[in-house]
Design an enzyme around this catalytic site. Sequence first.
Site, PDB file in Angstrom:
ATOM      1  N   GLY A 364      19.976  20.615  74.227  1.00 57.45           N
ATOM      2  CA  GLY A 364      18.893  20.993  73.343  1.00 57.45           C
ATOM      3  C   GLY A 364      18.156  19.771  72.853  1.00 57.45           C
ATOM      4  N   PRO A 366      16.494  16.890  70.271  1.00 60.76           N
ATOM      5  CA  PRO A 366      17.159  16.106  69.226  1.00 60.76           C
ATOM      6  C   PRO A 366      17.079  16.799  67.866  1.00 60.76           C
ATOM      7  CG  PRO A 366      15.677  14.728  70.526  1.00 60.76           C
ATOM      8  CD  PRO A 366      15.396  16.136  70.914  1.00 60.76           C
ATOM      9  N   GLY A 367      18.150  16.640  67.088  1.00 61.11           N
ATOM     10  CA  GLY A 367      18.145  17.109  65.712  1.00 61.11           C
ATOM     11  C   GLY A 367      18.479  18.558  65.501  1.00 61.11           C
ATOM     12  N   GLY A 369      21.571  19.854  65.990  1.00 60.39           N
ATOM     13  CA  GLY A 369      22.953  20.015  65.528  1.00 60.39           C
ATOM     14  C   GLY A 369      24.003  20.001  66.613  1.00 60.39           C
ATOM     15  N   LYS A 370      23.743  19.337  67.748  1.00 61.30           N
ATOM     16  CA  LYS A 370      24.721  19.328  68.841  1.00 61.30           C
ATOM     17  C   LYS A 370      25.983  18.558  68.437  1.00 61.30           C
ATOM     18  CE  LYS A 370      21.823  17.460  71.728  1.00 61.30           C
ATOM     19  NZ  LYS A 370      20.632  17.399  70.850  1.00 61.30           N
ATOM     20  N   THR A 371      25.806  17.348  67.903  1.00 61.55           N
ATOM     21  CA  THR A 371      26.966  16.538  67.521  1.00 61.55           C
ATOM     22  C   THR A 371      27.736  17.174  66.372  1.00 61.55           C
ATOM     23  OG1 THR A 371      25.789  14.546  68.223  1.00 61.55           O
ATOM     24  CG2 THR A 371      27.713  14.243  66.801  1.00 61.55           C
ATOM     25  N   SER A 688       4.617  24.918  85.266  1.00 60.25           N
ATOM     26  CA  SER A 688       4.287  25.961  84.299  1.00 60.25           C
ATOM     27  C   SER A 688       2.865  25.879  83.773  1.00 60.25           C
ATOM     28  CB  SER A 688       5.268  25.911  83.118  1.00 60.25           C
ATOM     29  OG  SER A 688       5.188  24.666  82.455  1.00 60.25           O
ATOM     30  N   LYS A 731       8.579  27.079  73.875  1.00 60.24           N
ATOM     31  CA  LYS A 731       7.122  27.130  74.017  1.00 60.24           C
ATOM     32  C   LYS A 731       6.499  28.089  73.006  1.00 60.24           C
ATOM     33  CE  LYS A 731       7.218  26.025  78.964  1.00 60.24           C
ATOM     34  NZ  LYS A 731       7.000  26.529  80.337  1.00 60.24           N
TER      35      LYS A 731
END
Length: 789
Positions: A364, A366-367, A369-371, A688, A731
């Site tokens: 996903g 950045p920012g 919440g993956k970590t 696209s 998008k």
Amino acid sequence: MAQIKAEPSKLPPLPPDAMIIIPVRYLVLFPGMIVPISVGRESSIAAAQEAVRGGHDIGLLLQHDSELESPRADQLYQVGTAASILRYLTSEEGGHYIVCQGQQRFRIIEFLDGYPFYVARVEHLTGATEQGPDIAARLHQLKQLSTEIIDLLPQAPPELAAAAQNMSSAAELADFVCGLVDLPLVQKQQILETRELLPRLDHVIGHLAERIEVLRLSEEINAQTKERMEDRQREFLLREQLKTIQHELGEAEAGDAEVEKLAEAIDKAGMPHEVETHVRKELQRLRRMPEAAAEYSMLCTYLEWMTELPWAIRSEDRIDIAEARRILDEDHFGLDKVKRRILEHLAVRKLNPEGRSPILCFVGPPGVGKTSLGQSIARATGRKFVRVSLGGVHDEAEVRGHRRTYVGALPGNIIQALRKAGTHNCVMMLDEMDKLGSGGMHGDPSAALLEVLDPEQNTSFRDNYLAQPFDLSKVMFIGTANMLDTIPGPLLDRMEVLHLPGYTAEEKAQIARRYVIPRQLEADSITAQQCELGDGALDALIRDYTREAGVRNLEREIGNVFRHVAMRIAEGNTQTVRIKESDLAEILGPRKYESELAMRTSLPGVATGLAWTAAGGEILFIEASRTPGTGKLILTGQLGDVMKESAQAALTLVKAHCAELQIDAELFEKQDIHVHVPAGAMPKDGPSAGVAIYVALTSLVRDRPVCSDCAMTGEISLRGMVLPVGGIKEKVLAALQAGIRVVMLPARNRKDIDDIPEAARQQLRFVWLETVDEALHEAIGNLIIGDLA
């Protein structure tokens, strides 16, 4: 010897076939045995004294449960041994003892009342007198086994073997041997209760053979243990002599303490047998090596690494699905599908802790919440959390370690993280996997990760520095990435990808209220009473000062606001501040993002497309212009090959529909078409934008402006079909943030509508495109195919 007063008994006289019964806990007495017995119960003491006083025999019965202090009659076995009391003794401490000799088996008929101890009518069981070749054969075999087991018994006098050989009665020899051998009480009781001689002899022979095997193994183990002890004692003496010699020669002993410390650490490390054998061999090398040797310090460092790794240390898994759900909801807002998949992952781990669960990879912008999701998983499972950053790693040795032959060699990042975690079942996050360096002269780090992330191989991961296998199968690996395009296919195939989309403005506001604002208030040492951020100000921060999929920049801007407030409070100018939308310009400056949509789409040849980037969705403007020329197509804006091909296909499609669009075909021979995508410093690629390019070209040649509040995405074919694309949610959220009200999407992407938040769906109108004609009809208001004025 205790003196029993010969007073006349006040108890009822014993019937002729009755016997005084004493329950015993840990003894099965056989006829002929002489044993001392400790008498502790009050009733048993009274029974023994009455038997001595009256010259009666006693009956010894084994109780079913040895823990019972006062067993009932039904808690005693029904077959026991009558015994005569040879001596009655008392100790100075008040203990009572009797020395008994077994006489004859008996069976209980009934217990009698009226006595302070057990008295029962009994049937005496006569001794077995069967004869025959079967009995003789078993007697011969029993004598052989008796001699063998007496030889194996510790401290057994030689007279016992002779006594056994001289016995001619098979029944007496069986009872004699059973009294000598340490068999379980249940087995002894079974032998005692067997009346027929042949089955009794078979029981005794079988138990003796089994006991002989146990004694032989025990003797072998004792011999091996004694031999090892002698070897260690010899080694100890030799080492002490060596130390004395070194001391006399004046050689330094400073390294001895360090070596002994390493030896103790090896004992406690819990390494696998093969690894421990190798490490002890290296320790012996270290013992023989002088401290001044160049390899001494290198070998010490290696042994320290080997002893400090968590070979056998693990955290206790405490997976509670309800608690894990609470922790995930407490730490993260939204992300319902991702949370549900994580809970499923944990549920499988709980039901099958030794199973091989899939390795999750969070993808996903950045920012989002993956970590922190990885940290929440570690908190929910009670495991340690470690993070390994793979961004910019271009050397295979950073994953697999350097060989010890190199100066300054160290293990790879995986082993270093395990040492830091201190357990071999930690949660290890492999961060920024999409930013791994490509293979070159230093090897390919992504290829080294294949072994780490493969459950079939990571049970014996071999770090070059350790040169020994380490089991990584208990580690819970979690990967993160911003995009999948740069992750090698074989590495991606070993992971289950979970997509984390960007947040809507409403979700960002909720996240800011729940997590970001309290965290920033604490960081800037101010309280919620001292500084209040109004809803209008928060919405303005999200709308006018940040444009991102996550909340990282939003947190920075909120931090800037709170630091401004903290400075005013520290200067004493105020004690409480309420931040309104009108205050943001003074604190943060003018708005950073404004909607240019109306201005950019007010001219023919400009269409609004939707693009997906690693940072989330974005608005993409397609500008087309025509100039006198020779029919060339000019493409600018750092377009990739796929996007250039989409522009070529769009132009070909426009030329093919000249008749339907009422366009002069010679126009394309006398004029050059220039397609430009602004923000030329950023590379752009992908199919696209095909629909947007086609609409922009049609708008240009027909001199009709495109609707200012609609945006579109989709790949086109030369037949005029609109093909599906990816990144629909990102998008659509970007279109909503930019003020779009109509979004045109490929009809084959209708299945992705469920991924779009309900709040966003309520604010937008979706147009599902099968062909490019439908896009023209919607985007260019009064341009209707087949009826062009």
